[in-house]
Write an enzyme that holds these catalytic residues in place. Structure first.
Site, PDB file in Angstrom:
ATOM      1  N   GLU A   7      89.039  68.707 -43.080  1.00 51.67           N
ATOM      2  CA  GLU A   7      89.651  69.954 -42.609  1.00 51.67           C
ATOM      3  C   GLU A   7      89.593  70.082 -41.099  1.00 51.67           C
ATOM      4  OE1 GLU A   7      88.876  74.726 -43.226  1.00 51.67           O
ATOM      5  OE2 GLU A   7      88.855  73.399 -44.959  1.00 51.67           O
ATOM      6  N   LYS A   8      88.542  69.503 -40.500  1.00 56.45           N
ATOM      7  CA  LYS A   8      88.373  69.616 -39.046  1.00 56.45           C
ATOM      8  C   LYS A   8      87.667  68.368 -38.523  1.00 56.45           C
ATOM      9  CE  LYS A   8      86.121  73.509 -39.787  1.00 56.45           C
ATOM     10  NZ  LYS A   8      85.756  73.524 -41.215  1.00 56.45           N
ATOM     11  N   ASP A 102      87.600  72.227 -46.972  1.00 53.99           N
ATOM     12  CA  ASP A 102      86.477  73.065 -47.377  1.00 53.99           C
ATOM     13  C   ASP A 102      86.588  73.413 -48.859  1.00 53.99           C
ATOM     14  OD1 ASP A 102      85.228  73.093 -44.963  1.00 53.99           O
ATOM     15  OD2 ASP A 102      85.987  75.039 -44.310  1.00 53.99           O
ATOM     16  N   ASP A 104      86.968  75.773 -50.886  1.00 54.35           N
ATOM     17  CA  ASP A 104      87.442  77.086 -51.299  1.00 54.35           C
ATOM     18  C   ASP A 104      88.963  77.025 -51.389  1.00 54.35           C
ATOM     19  OD1 ASP A 104      88.304  77.055 -48.681  1.00 54.35           O
ATOM     20  OD2 ASP A 104      86.867  78.553 -47.963  1.00 54.35           O
ATOM     21  N   TYR A 322      77.412  75.357 -46.954  1.00 54.25           N
ATOM     22  CA  TYR A 322      78.739  75.872 -46.610  1.00 54.25           C
ATOM     23  C   TYR A 322      78.717  77.391 -46.465  1.00 54.25           C
ATOM     24  CZ  TYR A 322      83.723  76.840 -46.993  1.00 54.25           C
ATOM     25  OH  TYR A 322      84.997  77.285 -46.762  1.00 54.25           O
ATOM     26  N   ARG A 324      81.280  79.818 -45.893  1.00 51.26           N
ATOM     27  CA  ARG A 324      82.340  80.733 -46.360  1.00 51.26           C
ATOM     28  C   ARG A 324      82.320  80.877 -47.884  1.00 51.26           C
ATOM     29  NH1 ARG A 324      84.164  78.226 -41.857  1.00 51.26           N
ATOM     30  NH2 ARG A 324      85.293  79.485 -40.310  1.00 51.26           N
TER      31      ARG A 324
END
Length: 790
Positions: A7-8, A102, A104, A322, A324
């Site tokens: 993701e990043k 991530d 989610d 994690y 979030r």
């Protein structure tokens, strides 16, 4: 070749470290023996703006709304074009792809949308990273899942994104246009979650402004038995005189009379009810992001975004899992990690955490360990990586402390206490008292009062006072015992106003949104869902409301106070957007979508219908504030004072769509003098069958589809062309009536410029009179049965 798409960049680097080396750094990706690792920068694709669907949408017009795409478009973000090209080339070369977003729904979507955009048909696996330490990554890499297992999670995120687009793009335009008609400047942003959140603050502020404290009186009495004395509180009967609608005694004379009555001691009191029960309070659950943000806000005064940013830093430093997460439970498989984590906390350079960790019992297994409650991620807890608190910032130390404290609590016994409730009847009146005797402090040893901040908010103080009452020490007694009245007194109190929201308490309100829902049935249904917004977006939504100047921060505690723009917007919007009922139900639907129930098509169809209905309402909305005057002609604008060459006058803010003007009298518009009969105007219309034109004297004025040309354009043409022009299909005209009782209406001289003659014109809102000296004179007058109101 296996390709990991993170993701990043920071996540991609940590994954590469855990693959077989050496790691070769390239532009936008890393090469290892186990595969290539690349990354996105969050969403590198964005939803197309309305004007990217059709250039005409660049100009905001009410008649274009609602804008509902038939085929949804995604656009490569300008800042991410280079990285997108790198990802595309790597996908073309890959044999297998590992989705490393991530864990989610948003993380699922942002990698999936790239794969869908490129129409990728290659096999895709999913790695779920709840922590970035080496052991966690390697463990997750051995347990890759088929990405198709998470299709419903993607659908839920996609439905949310498109719903937000429909509401945001259309209603922001609709109500900004309504505001412009009323002379208001700026953009009035409307959001599916943002707007009901803003409305919570606006309503709370109005409750405060309307609040009037009420004085009331409470009565406490001291009773005694053979063992000891105790206090009890008088409870009034429903029929008691001097009570308000909330059963509070508001008459001081009655309070005095009752004290006098009790002091007579004409009879003994009697224990009419005695209930004693052992209660157990299970360990508090570890943190989700929201619960962490709320507690950090109460204890340290941190705003939600700071808590999220700090938790993210701890995650990237591999010290916590994690951040979030919307989950407060832990998987059974991680219970075996507890020994190492607790040992690290015992050796930590923080006295309280070390002392608490020392007393942990690994045989204790709290309710937090529950696989059935786990989805893509679990609660936020410390990892097995050792931490040096002195190397962290003060914010990182404090947030780590809270996370570690909650984790340690899972290995303490439950809190056990005896709860006693007693009712006393004395002189036909009821008194009640309660007491709590702690049998086992258990996990609450970590959260006793002296560990709390000294500055409590009003809700904390209320809970604290209730807890003190419950912890009263009571003598031994039983039902039927007699007690002696010793003395009594009454106390004057005042009702307290509701407290303003802070970022933390507003976030808690978004999570527990059922408390603010109007519909009783919906309130019951929504009690168990996750509120409005997501764990990752709630803090951003609050921050955005502040940035857009809808909310301001005031005082040391940074209370959220609505601005004038907030009041204007919330007052203009219908209940469907300002109350959270609809939004909360949609969140429930989105949650169901993630579990495979319902369809994205059905959800978006409902959103489109909802958007269309609200756009229609927006066209009828008038944003009129106190001390403003609604235009009586168009009913959409407000009258604004202007200065002309002949002095001050009032004109409609909806110009040029509405040309309403009136005189100024003592600083106010002379509306009464310029009133006209709208019903008569509505009855005056022309039939389409009249060959699409109307004869007026010797001139033929073209009319098409009953759409009339602006009266001012017509007058200008009359002045320049003397009305000698042929009909043209490119415009439609407004008829100018020749008054049969006057000579070409020249009898009425314009009172403003003293030069032009008044002409009777039929506009879309009915007949009115205008000066022939336009555009040099813009005077207009209302019509009263064929005569100008001068």
């Amino acid at each position: 070749m296996r390709l990991y798409i993170a993701e990043k960049p920071s996540m991609g680097a940590e994954i590469a470290k855990c693959l077989t080396g050496p790691v070769q750094r390239k532009d936008g990706y890393l090469i290892t023996k186990d595969g290539i690792v690349t990354w996105a920068f969050g969403h590198i694709l964005r939803q197309a703006e309305p004007e990217e669907y059709n250039a005409k949408y660049k100009n905001w017009k009410a008649e274009d709304l609602p804008i509902i795409p038939k085929q949804w478009k995604m656009i490569i973000d300008e800042s991410c074009k280079k990285q997108f090209g790198i990802i595309k080339n790597l996908i073309d070369k890959a044999d297998e792809i590992v989705h490393a977003g991530d864990p989610d729904r948003e993380g699922q979507l942002l990698i999936d949308e790239v794969l869908d955009y490129l129409n990728c048909q290659k096999p895709v696996k999913r790695i779920l990273l709840n922590a970035l330490d080496e052991e966690s990554i390697k463990k997750a890499n051995k347990d890759l899942r088929d990405n198709r297992d998470f299709l419903n999670l993607k659908k839920s995120a996609l439905a949310r994104a498109r719903a937000d687009w429909l509401i945001g793009m259309n209603l922001s335009r609709a109500y900004t246009l309504a505001a412009r008609r009323a002379g208001k400047k700026g953009v009035f942003a409307v959001g599916r979650v943002k707007t009901p959140t803003l409305a919570l603050v606006v309503r709370r502020e109005r409750e405060l402004k309307d609040f009037k404290p009420v004085d009331y009186f409470t009565i406490k009495a001291i009773f005694a038995n053979e063992n000891d004395e105790f206090s009890a509180t008088w409870k009034p009967k429903d029929t008691q005189a001097g009570l308000d609608f909330e059963n509070r005694l508001i008459d001081e004379n009655i309070a005095k009379a009752l004290i006098g009555k009790f002091a007579q001691k004409t009879e003994a009191g009697k224990i009419t009810a005695y209930q004693k029960a052992q209660k157990k309070e299970a360990q508090r659950l570890p943190f989700s992001l929201s619960s962490l943000q709320v507690l950090a806000g109460k204890k340290y005064g941190y705003d939600p975004q700071l808590v999220l940013d700090t938790a993210q830093k701890l995650y990237e430093k591999k010290l916590t899992t994690y951040p979030r997460s919307d989950c407060e439970y832990l998987p059974q498989s991680q219970f075996s990690d507890a020994k190492i984590i607790l040992q690290n906390l015992y050796n930590i350079n923080e006295k309280q955490l070390a002392n608490w960790a020392k007393k942990c019992d690994l045989k204790t297994k709290s309710r937090a360990w529950n696989d059935k409650k786990i989805t893509a991620h679990h609660a936020i807890i410390p990892t097995k990586v050792k931490v040096n608190l002195m190397s962290l910032t003060i914010e990182e130390r404090n947030i780590y402390f809270l996370i570690a404290q909650a984790y340690i609590a899972q290995f303490y016994p439950v809190h056990i206490y005896d709860q006693t409730k007693i009712s006393i009847e004395y002189m036909q009146e009821l008194f009640v008292t309660s007491g709590r005797v702690v049998k086992q402090m258990g996990w609450k040893e970590l959260y006793v009062q002296n560990n709390k901040e000294k500055s409590l908010n009003e809700d904390d103080k209320k809970e604290d006072n209730e807890e003190k009452e419950e912890q009263n020490s009571l003598p031994l007694m039983k039902k039927g015992d007699e007690v002696e009245y010793v003395k009594g007194e009454y106390d004057k109190k005042s009702t307290k106003p509701p407290t303003r929201f802070t970022s933390s308490t507003l976030l808690a309100g978004m999570k527990d949104i059922h408390k603010y829902v109007k519909d009783v049935e919906v309130k019951k249904k929504l009690k168990d869902i996750y509120g409005i917004g997501t764990e990752a977006t709630r803090a951003t939504i609050i921050e955005d409301l502040v940035k857009r100047n809808f909310l301001q921060l005031e005082g040391k505690k940074k209370y959220l106070v609505p601005t004038q723009s907030a009041y204007i917007l919330i007052d203009a919007l219908p209940d469907e957007m300002t109350y959270p009922d609809s939004t909360a139900v949609w969140e429930d639907y989105l949650h169901s979508l993630s579990e495979g129930q319902g369809t994205i098509e059905e959800f978006l169809a409902k959103q489109a219908e909802f958007t269309q209905n609200l756009c229609i309402k927006a066209t009828k909305t008038v944003l009129v504030q106190e001390h403003e005057y609604k235009c009586p002609r168009c009913n959409q604008g407000i009258l604004v004072k202007r200065k002309g060459k002949n002095g001050e006058f009032w004109g409609c803010s909806n110009f040029p769509n509405c040309r309403m003007t009136c005189n100024d009298v003592d600083g106010k518009p002379d509306i009464e003098k310029t009133k006209f009969n709208f019903n008569n105007y509505r009855q005056m219309s022309y039939n389409n069958s009249d060959k699409n034109y109307i004869k007026s004297g010797q001139n033929e004025i073209f009319q098409q589809d009953n759409q009339l040309i602006s009266a001012w354009d017509l007058i200008a043409r009359e002045n320049t062309k003397k009305m000698n022009f042929a009909p043209k299909e490119k415009f439609s005209a407004m008829p100018i009536e020749k008054n049969k009782n006057t000579k070409a209406t020249s009898k009425y001289l314009c009172t403003r410029c003293k030069e032009g003659n008044l002409r009777r014109i039929r506009g879309k809102n009915g007949w009115f009179w205008a000066c022939s000296n336009y555009p040099h004179c813009t005077a207009t007058y209302d019509d009263n049965n064929g005569i100008p109101v001068i």
